[in-house]
Design an enzyme around this catalytic site. Sequence first.
Site, PDB file in Angstrom:
ATOM      1  N   SER A 138      11.037  31.454 -16.206  1.00 17.84           N
ATOM      2  CA  SER A 138      10.705  32.667 -15.455  1.00 17.84           C
ATOM      3  C   SER A 138       9.539  33.461 -16.058  1.00 17.84           C
ATOM      4  CB  SER A 138      11.961  33.538 -15.349  1.00 17.84           C
ATOM      5  OG  SER A 138      11.790  34.550 -14.390  1.00 17.84           O
ATOM      6  N   ASP A 154      16.965  28.463  -5.740  1.00 17.64           N
ATOM      7  CA  ASP A 154      15.897  29.378  -6.157  1.00 17.64           C
ATOM      8  C   ASP A 154      14.785  29.360  -5.107  1.00 17.64           C
ATOM      9  OD1 ASP A 154      14.005  30.904  -7.389  1.00 17.64           O
ATOM     10  OD2 ASP A 154      13.908  29.745  -9.242  1.00 17.64           O
ATOM     11  N   HIS A 197      18.112  31.002  -9.834  1.00 18.28           N
ATOM     12  CA  HIS A 197      16.861  31.123 -10.595  1.00 18.28           C
ATOM     13  C   HIS A 197      17.062  30.832 -12.088  1.00 18.28           C
ATOM     14  CE1 HIS A 197      12.826  32.315 -11.524  1.00 18.28           C
ATOM     15  NE2 HIS A 197      13.220  33.333 -12.265  1.00 18.28           N
TER      16      HIS A 197
END
Length: 286
Positions: A185, A238, A264
């Site tokens: 991320s 995601d 995610h």
Amino acid sequence: METAYVISNSRNKLLSPDPQFDIHPKTKMANLALNITVRWHVLVVLLLVLSVAVLFLYSSYWKGWADSPEEANGDILQAQDENEQQGYLSWGGTEKGIFYRQVKPENPRFPVLFLHGAAFTSKNWHDIGTLKSLASKGYTAVAVDLPGHGESQKIKSPESASRIQFLSNLIKELGLERPVVVAPSMSGSYALPFVMDKERVKELRGFIPVAPGAVATYTEEQLKELDLPTLIVYGENDAGFKQFVARMNNIPGSEVFMMEGAGHPCYLDNPEEFNTRVIEFLDKLN
């Protein structure tokens, strides 16, 4: 008269109650109340002693479990896991700058550096057993709290243009020789510029982006120029990152691993599956 006095005195003694055999109701109740009061006081004292003992044991356990690295004066210290070490890197004049944790096997193969997302810290890699799993296979597993996160709050997050240099300095300060970088991320904003730099990329052995941020800033043609073993990981659910999977797959020789039913932060949904797949990829790099 003397005899009469003795008889009268004896009669008085007989009529007077013996304290040891007093059966008068009031006296009996007084004795009972006194007895209960004494026992109650003893009970209170015992409860107080027991409470103090429990409090002492609990506080000792809690202190051992919850002592933060901030209280360790910056020295390397042993974590709850006997094989994990924690410490700080001095950074920008701050003695306790960048916090890290590591698990190092007896005969290490090569290091793996774990970064983290915006809502997470190095502790997540500890909690899901990733550091321990990699170390059991011979890899030195190191996780850091990035600037402004976790135990590295004292360090200001670097500007985007400075993140390449930051990551290079971090690798050197940790003493890692050509690590594999795992970047989920937000930490993609550190790792992707680094791997896309043709000189800096030579400092790495491999790259594991986990639904990384900043991928939108790179074109397919740019990604095709990346020469680095890469494992792309993302969660089936995601939606935000799925649109970039095909773009990232333009990295030559890259592998794509979709974690079914995961979101995610896919590694949290099935840590064992994630750890196993990462180790499989690392084994190919030897």
